[in-house]
Design an enzyme around this catalytic site. Structure first.
Site, PDB file in Angstrom:
ATOM      1  N   LEU A  93      11.208 -20.418  -3.523  1.00  0.00           N
ATOM      2  CA  LEU A  93      10.056 -19.633  -3.078  1.00  0.00           C
ATOM      3  C   LEU A  93       8.867 -19.802  -4.027  1.00  0.00           C
ATOM      4  O   LEU A  93       9.041 -19.808  -5.247  1.00  0.00           O
ATOM      5  CB  LEU A  93      10.454 -18.145  -3.049  1.00  0.00           C
ATOM      6  CG  LEU A  93       9.336 -17.145  -2.766  1.00  0.00           C
ATOM      7  CD1 LEU A  93       8.940 -17.171  -1.295  1.00  0.00           C
ATOM      8  CD2 LEU A  93       9.744 -15.730  -3.159  1.00  0.00           C
ATOM      9  N   HIS A 128       2.745   3.266  -9.040  1.00  0.00           N
ATOM     10  CA  HIS A 128       2.610   1.813  -9.258  1.00  0.00           C
ATOM     11  C   HIS A 128       3.855   1.260  -9.961  1.00  0.00           C
ATOM     12  O   HIS A 128       4.346   0.185  -9.618  1.00  0.00           O
ATOM     13  CB  HIS A 128       1.362   1.504 -10.086  1.00  0.00           C
ATOM     14  CG  HIS A 128       0.081   1.874  -9.385  1.00  0.00           C
ATOM     15  ND1 HIS A 128      -0.148   1.565  -8.071  1.00  0.00           N
ATOM     16  CD2 HIS A 128      -1.036   2.528  -9.812  1.00  0.00           C
ATOM     17  CE1 HIS A 128      -1.352   2.010  -7.708  1.00  0.00           C
ATOM     18  NE2 HIS A 128      -1.901   2.607  -8.749  1.00  0.00           N
ATOM     19  N   ASP A 177       0.834  -1.204   0.000  1.00  0.00           N
ATOM     20  CA  ASP A 177       0.000   0.000   0.000  1.00  0.00           C
ATOM     21  C   ASP A 177       0.869   1.256   0.000  1.00  0.00           C
ATOM     22  O   ASP A 177       1.965   1.255   0.559  1.00  0.00           O
ATOM     23  CB  ASP A 177      -0.908  -0.026   1.250  1.00  0.00           C
ATOM     24  CG  ASP A 177      -2.089   0.918   1.124  1.00  0.00           C
ATOM     25  OD1 ASP A 177      -2.294   1.497   0.037  1.00  0.00           O
ATOM     26  OD2 ASP A 177      -2.807   1.085   2.129  1.00  0.00           O
TER      27      ASP A 177
HETATM   28  C1  FPP Z   1      -1.799   0.105  -3.405  1.00  0.00           C
HETATM   29  O1  FPP Z   1      -1.350   1.438  -3.430  1.00  0.00           O
HETATM   30  C2  FPP Z   1      -1.264  -0.632  -4.529  1.00  0.00           C
HETATM   31  C3  FPP Z   1      -2.013  -1.264  -5.483  1.00  0.00           C
HETATM   32  C4  FPP Z   1      -3.479  -1.258  -5.482  1.00  0.00           C
HETATM   33  C5  FPP Z   1      -1.394  -1.969  -6.609  1.00  0.00           C
HETATM   34  C6  FPP Z   1      -0.185  -2.770  -6.287  1.00  0.00           C
HETATM   35  C7  FPP Z   1       0.632  -2.879  -7.514  1.00  0.00           C
HETATM   36  C8  FPP Z   1       1.979  -2.856  -7.564  1.00  0.00           C
HETATM   37  C9  FPP Z   1       2.820  -2.855  -6.375  1.00  0.00           C
HETATM   38  C10 FPP Z   1       2.709  -2.812  -8.845  1.00  0.00           C
HETATM   39  C11 FPP Z   1       2.501  -3.942  -9.774  1.00  0.00           C
HETATM   40  C12 FPP Z   1       2.505  -5.270  -9.169  1.00  0.00           C
HETATM   41  C13 FPP Z   1       2.835  -6.385  -9.840  1.00  0.00           C
HETATM   42  C14 FPP Z   1       2.660  -7.689  -9.174  1.00  0.00           C
HETATM   43  C15 FPP Z   1       3.332  -6.361 -11.202  1.00  0.00           C
HETATM   44  P1  FPP Z   1      -2.453   2.557  -3.566  1.00  0.00           P
HETATM   45  O2  FPP Z   1      -2.616   2.870  -5.011  1.00  0.00           O
HETATM   46  O3  FPP Z   1      -3.701   2.160  -2.877  1.00  0.00           O
HETATM   47  O4  FPP Z   1      -1.746   3.744  -2.815  1.00  0.00           O
HETATM   48  P2  FPP Z   1      -2.445   4.924  -1.997  1.00  0.00           P
HETATM   49  O5  FPP Z   1      -3.206   4.270  -0.873  1.00  0.00           O
HETATM   50  O6  FPP Z   1      -1.290   5.738  -1.531  1.00  0.00           O
HETATM   51  O7  FPP Z   1      -3.335   5.646  -2.947  1.00  0.00           O
END
Ligand code: FPP
Length: 245
Positions: free
Chosen positions: A132, A38, A21
């Protein structure tokens, strides 16, 4: 000195689950778009999976996309799906090199065709790796997973293939997406939020929870070691008292 040197090999968790997050806030702090956040979040994915592989941890589950995330702006959803495809493309050789087996849980048929096919190809290509197991939770909802298990079991009872008295916790677990995978010992959430957010509701029943203020793109090996060090200094009692352990 790295905290890695202070970790006790025999006390490492078998399964770590992570709610990644803070990508959006990380990007905003830098005056950039959420999508930039992201893209940089992929660093956290690489760092945590390679560190787990090096430490000999068996399972790492990453919450990459929830069913609720489909409601985000269309451009962000599309960018996340593209990122999934490009990351699989660029990282599959590294998975092979590090002996990592890729797996996925969730309502995978919701994924766009190209993302689904890439994912399935990578799962197939890495299936004989023995280090893993990296599990991506994609289009995942724990409540849906539980309802799905209830439906499958009900169907078996209705058909006379199962007696209602045969239903117990062990049997129920066989109907979850995570059948055959041990429950997480440790669940980490980054970015300071302290919620479970519909992630592995059944499986986290006795997991140790670790929350850090670090935003996901900044989560690196050393941050993982910190979480592991904290975990190793806890006492897991499973409802018992210290003297019984
Ligand atoms: C949460 O941060 C993150 C996500 C919903 C997406 C997670 C994706 C990645 C880490 C990158 C791609 C992953 C792979 C497996 C290729 P948020 O957008 O909710 O952040 P915020 O709460 O600060 O808005």
């Amino acid at each position: 000195m790295s905290l890695k040197d202070k970790l006790i090999a025999e006390k490492l968790p078998n399964h770590i689950a992570i709610i990644m997050d803070g990508n959006g806030r990380w990007a905003k702090m830098k005056g950039n778009s959420r999508i930039f956040g992201h893209k940089n979040g992929v660093n956290g994915v690489k760092e945590s999976s390679e560190a787990c592989a090096e430490l000999g941890i068996d399972f790492l589950t990453l919450y990459a996309f929830s069913t609720e995330n489909w409601s985000r702006p269309k451009l962000e959803v599309m960018a996340l799906m593209e990122l999934l495809i490009s990351t699989i493309n660029s990282e599959v050789d590294t998975l092979m090199k590090n002996n990592i087996r890729l797996n996925a849980i969730g309502n995978l048929s919701d994924l766009p065709k190209k993302a689904y096919e890439k994912l399935m190809n990578a799962i197939e290509k890495t299936k004989n790796n023995s280090g893993l197991t990296l599990i991506l939770a994609l289009s995942y909802s724990a409540k849906t997973e539980i309802i799905n298990a209830v439906k499958l079991i009900s169907e078996n009872v209705k058909n006379g293939e199962m007696d209602i008295n045969d239903i117990n916790e062990k049997v129920f677990e066989n109907y979850l997406y995570t059948a055959g995978i041990p429950n997480p010992d440790l669940m980490i959430r980054t970015s300071g939020e302290q919620r479970i957010s519909n992630f592995l509701l059944w499986q986290l029943a006795y997991s140790e929870l670790y929350f850090t203020e670090v935003l996901w793109p900044d989560f690196n090996r050393e941050e993982l070691y910190k979480a592991l060090f904290d975990y190793q200094n806890r006492e897991r009692r499973y409802g018992k008292i210290s003297e019984q352990l």
